[in-house]
Scaffold this active site. Structure first.
Site, PDB file in Angstrom:
ATOM      1  N   CYS A  46       0.815  -1.217   0.000  1.00  0.00           N
ATOM      2  CA  CYS A  46       0.000   0.000   0.000  1.00  0.00           C
ATOM      3  C   CYS A  46       0.850   1.269   0.000  1.00  0.00           C
ATOM      4  O   CYS A  46       2.038   1.254   0.312  1.00  0.00           O
ATOM      5  CB  CYS A  46      -0.957  -0.009   1.179  1.00  0.00           C
ATOM      6  SG  CYS A  46      -0.143   0.248   2.749  1.00  0.00           S
ATOM      7  N   CYS A  48       0.732   3.828   2.026  1.00  0.00           N
ATOM      8  CA  CYS A  48       1.241   4.285   3.324  1.00  0.00           C
ATOM      9  C   CYS A  48       2.465   3.480   3.754  1.00  0.00           C
ATOM     10  O   CYS A  48       3.303   3.987   4.490  1.00  0.00           O
ATOM     11  CB  CYS A  48       0.154   4.306   4.391  1.00  0.00           C
ATOM     12  SG  CYS A  48      -0.571   2.731   4.821  1.00  0.00           S
TER      13      CYS A  48
END
Length: 136
Positions: A46, A48
């Site tokens: 992802c 993040c």
């Protein structure tokens, strides 16, 4: 399961910095029961993880205090190892990415995805360095 070509460069961001890549449940079990402090990163694909978690974790290691052992598993790739790692993160729910600090096999500090998402790498590093100051 993510393709190897996608995952390997993301793994390398940590393994190239000295993190042990845990691929099996037995490796996770052995790593987390070591004496001293052990940092465990549940890595993921992802945004993040790419923008905050991996850079923040690496930056956190530039201070005076550091964990004795650096370990990582990859969600969506090393599935059985991740399942084993998450058993040691109770009562926290599954979260990818996340970062956990263990001392003598006991979970003492946890950064869940909601602590990582939306925060800059510097904030992640500062949070971890405060935990290192306390436990390492």
């Amino acid at each position: 399961m993510y393709p190897t070509d996608l995952v390997m460069p993301m793994k390398a961001e940590l393994t190239d910095k000295g993190f042990q890549d845990l691929k099996t449940p037995a490796q996770v079990e052995d790593a987390l029961k070591q004496s001293g402090t052990t940092l465990l990163v549940i890595n993921s694909v992802c945004g993040c993880a790419a923008g905050a978690a991996r850079p923040g974790v690496v930056y956190s290691l530039t201070g005076d205090k550091k964990p004795d052992h650096l370990t990582t598993v990859f969600a969506g790739f090393d599935t059985e190892a991740v399942v084993e790692a998450r058993k040691h993160l109770a009562p926290f729910p599954p979260s990818s990415p996340c970062v956990a600090l263990f001392k003598d096999g006991e979970l003492v500090h946890m950064l869940e995805r909601h602590h990582i998402e939306g925060n800059p790498a510097g904030a992640i590093a500062a949070n971890l360095q405060a935990a290192y100051d306390e436990y390492c």
